[in-house]
Design an enzyme around this catalytic site. Structure first.
Site, PDB file in Angstrom:
ATOM      1  N   GLU A 244       6.380   4.231 -19.230  1.00 47.66           N
ATOM      2  CA  GLU A 244       6.886   3.424 -17.920  1.00 47.66           C
ATOM      3  C   GLU A 244       8.388   2.936 -18.106  1.00 47.66           C
ATOM      4  OE1 GLU A 244       5.098   3.105 -15.443  1.00 47.66           O
ATOM      5  OE2 GLU A 244       2.930   3.064 -15.904  1.00 47.66           O
TER       6      GLU A 244
ATOM      7  N   ASP B  73      -1.264  13.638 -14.417  1.00 47.87           N
ATOM      8  CA  ASP B  73      -0.493  13.976 -13.024  1.00 47.87           C
ATOM      9  C   ASP B  73       0.813  14.446 -13.372  1.00 47.87           C
ATOM     10  OD1 ASP B  73      -0.190  11.220 -14.052  1.00 47.87           O
ATOM     11  OD2 ASP B  73      -0.300  10.558 -12.075  1.00 47.87           O
TER      12      ASP B  73
ATOM     13  N   GLU C 207      -8.460   2.855  -5.491  1.00 50.45           N
ATOM     14  CA  GLU C 207      -8.212   3.751  -6.643  1.00 50.45           C
ATOM     15  C   GLU C 207      -8.876   4.771  -7.158  1.00 50.45           C
ATOM     16  OE1 GLU C 207      -5.211   2.968  -7.602  1.00 50.45           O
ATOM     17  OE2 GLU C 207      -5.267   2.182  -9.562  1.00 50.45           O
TER      18      GLU C 207
ATOM     19  N   GLU D 105       1.701   7.556  -3.687  1.00 50.70           N
ATOM     20  CA  GLU D 105       1.273   8.939  -3.819  1.00 50.70           C
ATOM     21  C   GLU D 105       0.935   9.710  -2.514  1.00 50.70           C
ATOM     22  OE1 GLU D 105       0.401   6.819  -6.194  1.00 50.70           O
ATOM     23  OE2 GLU D 105       1.378   7.562  -7.887  1.00 50.70           O
TER      24      GLU D 105
ATOM     25  N   THR E 117       9.418  11.165 -11.172  1.00 46.89           N
ATOM     26  CA  THR E 117       8.102  10.933 -10.632  1.00 46.89           C
ATOM     27  C   THR E 117       8.021   9.345  -9.904  1.00 46.89           C
ATOM     28  OG1 THR E 117       5.603  10.651 -11.429  1.00 46.89           O
ATOM     29  CG2 THR E 117       7.271   9.867 -12.794  1.00 46.89           C
TER      30      THR E 117
HETATM   31  C1  DMJ Z   1       4.592   5.080 -10.503  1.00 48.50           C
HETATM   32  O1  DMJ Z   1       4.674   4.421 -11.493  1.00 48.50           O
HETATM   33  C2  DMJ Z   1       4.942   6.806 -10.680  1.00 48.50           C
HETATM   34  O2  DMJ Z   1       4.680   7.455  -9.302  1.00 48.50           O
HETATM   35  C3  DMJ Z   1       3.751   7.347 -11.636  1.00 48.50           C
HETATM   36  O3  DMJ Z   1       4.400   8.713 -11.885  1.00 48.50           O
HETATM   37  C4  DMJ Z   1       2.520   7.108 -11.153  1.00 48.50           C
HETATM   38  N1  DMJ Z   1       2.054   5.920 -10.962  1.00 48.50           N
HETATM   39  C5  DMJ Z   1       2.897   5.087 -10.230  1.00 48.50           C
HETATM   40  C6  DMJ Z   1       2.668   4.829  -8.673  1.00 48.50           C
HETATM   41  O4  DMJ Z   1       1.390   4.899  -8.519  1.00 48.50           O
END
Ligand code: DMJ
Length: 947
Positions: free
Chosen positions: A121, A267, A361, A379, A465
């Protein structure tokens, strides 16, 4: 087929598609207002805290605000939301706010805190935010010299270096895969080092940010570390399926969770394989991505739905739901160039969004809520953005507007935007995650923005991401080469001038297609998807009785929690565990420990559920750690209707008869309904029954008698439908048809029992098909496939036909025509394989053709067989593939030496698992089947054409 389609459109065509180009400017202004409402609230009530709590109108401060457990590992008392939002301020043109924000970050944020944070994160949100904030600062200053005059010393980049250096000790593991958590001030303590499990996405989502840091500073260490982690992950893929699990040990790479999907835990690893190629131009990452992508589309994808499977036994599903993180996948599919698949999956997600207002979710395969939270994740809107950029189809503007309306109607609060605790009743949660401003509103704005609204061209960047912009020139190696560019706009793809001035990074999908054509194709895919989903839904409604109200759904959720559905980060489920008397703790090595104490349960019934849950968990753990072994013939058995629009979905579940000792458990063929239906006497439609799977009804005579009668008429399979009008697989105890112990078991065709609901669905589909035939709209037959596990191959095969525009064609299958089949000596168990049989289709290639053509056609078969076969080692795979080559050349009439029977080949023949597919599933192969058998002997394995 047409009739079905019309019905579905009426049911699902609830959105009036009206938003067009003309509305874009107004919608863009609306998103700007929405974003500023969130941003100003954060600044007013929360900054310098990491996140805004929009219900209490205050900041969330780590160590002060009550802890929420693991989720708080994103927080580091480093003004997370402000850093994460920097480049969104540039995107929306809030330049004053941007300059002020950069100043606040530079003057106030320090990373020297005694806090344990998530490496993943911190990398994607903070490091990525700082790097792109730095690049945007320089860009803005370059274009508007009156701004950021004081930004002369790469201040944000220096902060990124400080933070990057603090993350580096996490990479000191035997494998190079980073530990999941680190102390910002003290690095890796012994306690943290004992936590050796990490998720695949956690270790595999470092490279973009780390490579950018290296390239901007000239210090290669960051990129090297992240590359090593990527290499290690690649080496841990399952060698046969090419799938990855979700959790592994950072030292030895042992998989802790072998379930494989595309959502939580995995993912962004897949995302970074492709985006590492996009940013760095390194082909190895593209090749890896393509291998993973093929595996996912082969095993995890079923039509518009996705099912998590075991990485080592990918025909076994591991979860009964999809999680919301997988909604990024269509966006990635756009980048890959697989637009049609992207449209299909996005449509499925849009159905969920329309049904429930937001993407929950987690949701089940019939699109019901499984876990009702929605923290305003980006997403779905991210994928909408990529699809809009690729197609310029106004449908995606409408989708974006739907999302905006839901946000305004349901989650706008006085102090910002509140996450949803339960979308069924729209209760709020006191959270506004940093990605709401960093991603959700950024993608929404980008959908409506025109190119001259931005001070940069997004096609010159890749989005991380966390939606941070990194410029493609960071990866340029050759001087004087044309600039690389993400070519997404349909008009540009048609323009020679545009193509002469840039190098497209990505495939030029639909290069020759106009916007209109792309739009038409997308519309057709969406309609088909709606159709399939509606059928699936109807079946579900049918088998579960009535439609249920939200209240009923809520109370249904209070039913027993099954281990397969368990997610340790779902607070509602943790509560359910507590009620069952189960407590959770972490062992020394950080693994989750479950303890059950019946007396602590809420009731006797809950205590009972606790025992069942613990047993299920134990079974899953055993299955998860077991090495692959050949699958035993299993009950239940699956029935799939292959003909469009079903393409294998839904999968009907039934059970195999206990009689029929010599039978093969698979069958495929046309559906015929026995006349008379109960099939207790001579059949009146024997001609039709021949070579088909015949449907009969239970009652009046013994099951085995029905089978014998159908078998005598030449049927290749029998489906017995229950006569009890209310029975359904769900909710019924499993049922096996027994035979007749007095006489010999002479049955050799498989007989499957289906409960009434499933059986009626099948008959109804066949009836509709007949009606369509009467109206001359389709071919008369519906094709079924019965097997002990369910297949995606047929879906892919059919889909290929569909996409290539081929007319709906009946597939005539004979097990003798399987691409590859190892036949063992059943009389003398233990003696091992007798022979291997291959079936080839060579089309126009013959003995006289050029050697290169021989090689080409044989290698296509080799590749296909390689993709459907699983071996214990690479050496065995290699030995087997040489045998395929030898058999292939032999069948072409070329003189080749027999393969020697080596111990490796012998072992491969004993232990290989080969999925049963027809040569038709190798796209585009034509011509008659040529079958060849290679006989196992001690020394050699000579091959012979089967006459
Ligand atoms: C974000 O922090 C990023 O997109 C991560 O790759 C996946 N989760 C969250 C959003 O849902």
């Amino acid at each position: 087929m047409m009739t079905l389609l019309r019905v579905s459109l009426i049911l699902l065509g609830v959105v009036a598609l009206s938003t067009g180009e003309a509305d874009k400017a107004a919608l863009k202004e609306q998103v700007l207002e929405m974003f500023m409402h969130g941003y100003n609230s954060y600044m007013k009530y929360a900054w310098p805290a990491d996140e805004l709590m929009p219900l209490t109108c205050a900041g969330r401060v780590r160590g002060v605000t009550p802890s929420r457990g693991d989720v708080d590992d994103s927080l580091g008392n480093f003004s997370l939301t402000l850093i994460d939002t920097l480049d969104t301020l540039i995107v929306v043109g809030a330049y004053d706010e941007f300059e002020d924000a950069v100043k606040k970050v530079v003057e106030n944020v320090r990373f020297d805190s005694d806090l344990i944070v998530s490496v993943f994160e911190t990398n994607i949100r903070v490091l990525g935010g700082l790097i792109s904030g730095h690049l945007m600062s320089e860009l803005l200053r370059g274009q508007q010299p009156q701004r950021l005059k004081w930004y002369t010393d790469r201040q944000l980049l220096k902060m990124a270096v400080d933070l990057g250096d603090r993350l580096l000790p996490a990479f000191n593991t035997s494998s190079g895969l980073p530990y999941s958590r680190i102390n910002l001030r003290n690095g890796m303590s012994d306690h943290l080092k004992r936590q050796k499990d990490t998720c695949t996405a956690c270790g595999g989502t470092m490279l973009l940010e780390m490579a950018a840091l290296s390239r901007l500073t000239g210090n290669p260490v960051y990129e090297e570390k992240a590359r090593k982690a990527m290499d290690f992950l690649w080496s841990q893929r399952h060698r046969s399926s090419d799938l990855m699990g979700t959790v592994l040990d950072v030292h030895n790479g042992a998989w802790v969770r072998r379930d494989s999907g595309i959502g939580a835990g995995i993912d962004s690893y897949y995302e970074y394989c492709l985006k590492a190629y996009i940013l760095l131009g390194d082909h190895a990452y593209l090749e890896r991505f393509n291998r993973h992508y093929d595996a996912v589309m082969r095993y995890v994808n079923k039509g518009p739905l996705f099912f998590d499977v075991q990485m080592h036994r990918p025909t076994i599903a591991t979860r009964s739901f999809m999680d919301s993180l997988l909604a990024f996948w269509p966006g990635l599919q756009v980048l890959k160039g697989d637009i049609s698949e992207a449209v299909q999956m996005h449509e499925m997600l849009f159905q969920v969004v329309q049904k429930h207002k937001f993407l929950p979710e987690a949701f089940t395969h019939d699109l019901q809520v499984h876990w009702a939270e929605h923290p305003l994740r980006p997403e779905f809107i991210e994928s909408t953005y990529f699809l809009y950029r690729a197609t310029r189809d106004p449908h995606y503007l409408e989708v974006a507007k739907t999302v905006m309306d839901s946000l305004n109607d349901h989650v706008r609060v006085k102090c910002g935007w509140a996450g949803v605790k339960d979308i069924r009743v729209m209760t709020h949660e006191d959270r506004m995650d940093s990605f709401v401003l960093s991603e959700t509103f950024k993608y929404l704005y980008l959908i409506f923005a025109e190119s001259d609204d931005l001070i940069f061209d997004p096609d010159n960047y890749v989005l991380t991401t966390e939606a941070h912009f990194l410029p493609l020139h960071l990866g340029d190696s050759k001087e004087n080469a044309l600039p690389r560019r993400l070519m997404l706009d349909p008009d540009e793809r048609l323009s020679d001038a545009a193509l002469r001035s840039v190098r497209p990074v990505l495939p030029l999908y639909g290069a020759q297609k106009s916007k209109e054509r792309l739009g038409e194709e997308a519309r057709a895919v969406r309609e088909r998807t709606q159709n399939v989903l509606e059928e699936l839904n109807a079946l579900q409604r049918h088998s579960s009785g009535q439609q249920v109200s939200p209240q009923q759904v809520c109370s249904q959720n209070a039913e027993r929690l099954r281990a397969i559905d368990f997610n340790p980060s779902n607070p509602a489920q943790l509560q359910q565990l507590q009620e069952m008397g189960i407590t959770l703790s972490y062992g020394e090595d950080s693994r989750l420990l479950l303890t059950h104490q019946g007396t602590a349960a809420k009731s006797q019934e809950h205590a009972q559920w606790g025992i069942i849950f613990m047993t299920e968990i134990a079974e899953m753990a055993r299955a998860g750690s077991a090495e692959p072994s050949p699958a035993a013939p299993a009950d239940p058995i699956y029935v799939q209707l292959l003909t469009p629009p079903h393409l294998g979905l839904p999968v009907l579940t039934g059970s195999l008869a206990l009689y029929g000792s010599k039978l093969h458990t698979r069958a495929n063929g046309r559906i015929t309904i026995a006349q008379p239906l109960r099939a207790c006497g001579t059949l009146e439609n024997r001609n039709e029954v021949k070579d088909s799977i015949v449907i009969v009804e239970r009652s009046d005579c013994m099951f085995i008698e029905k089978t014998r009668i159908a078998q005598a008429a030449g049927a290749v399979g029998v489906i017995v439908i229950d006569s009890n009008p209310d029975s359904a697989w769900a909710g019924s105890a499993s049922f096996s048809m027994s035979g007749d112990t007095k006489s010999d078991d002479d049955v050799h065709v498989p007989t499957v029992f289906l409960f009434r609901k499933e059986g009626e669905w099948l008959m109804k589909v066949r009836e509709k098909k007949r009606e369509a035939v009467d109206q001359k709209e389709a071919s008369p037959d519906s094709f079924l496939f019965i097997a002990d596990h369910w297949f995606s191959t047929w879906l892919l095969h059919q889909r290929e036909r569909r996409i290539s525009g081929a007319k709906e064609a009946p597939i005539c299958l004979h097990t003798d025509g399987l691409v590859a089949r190892i036949v063992i000596d059943e009389e003398n168990e233990g003696a091992g394989p007798l022979y291997v049989q291959f079936a080839f289709r060579f089309g126009p290639v013959s003995t006289e053709s050029e050697p290169i053509e021989h090689q080409g056609i044989v290698e296509r078969h080799v590749n296909h067989i390689g993709s459907i076969a699983e071996f214990e080692s690479n050496e065995e795979r290699h030995a087997f593939m040489n045998l395929v080559r030898s058999a292939g050349y032999h069948s072409l009439g070329l003189s080749v030496k027999d393969e020697p029977m080596t111990p490796r080949l012998a072992n491969a023949l004993r232990t290989a698992i080969i999925e049963e597919t027809m040569p038709d599933s190798i796209s585009g192969l034509t011509g008659d089947l040529t079958r060849v058998r290679c006989y196992v002997t001690d020394k050699m394995i000579p091959c012979e054409i089967v006459p």
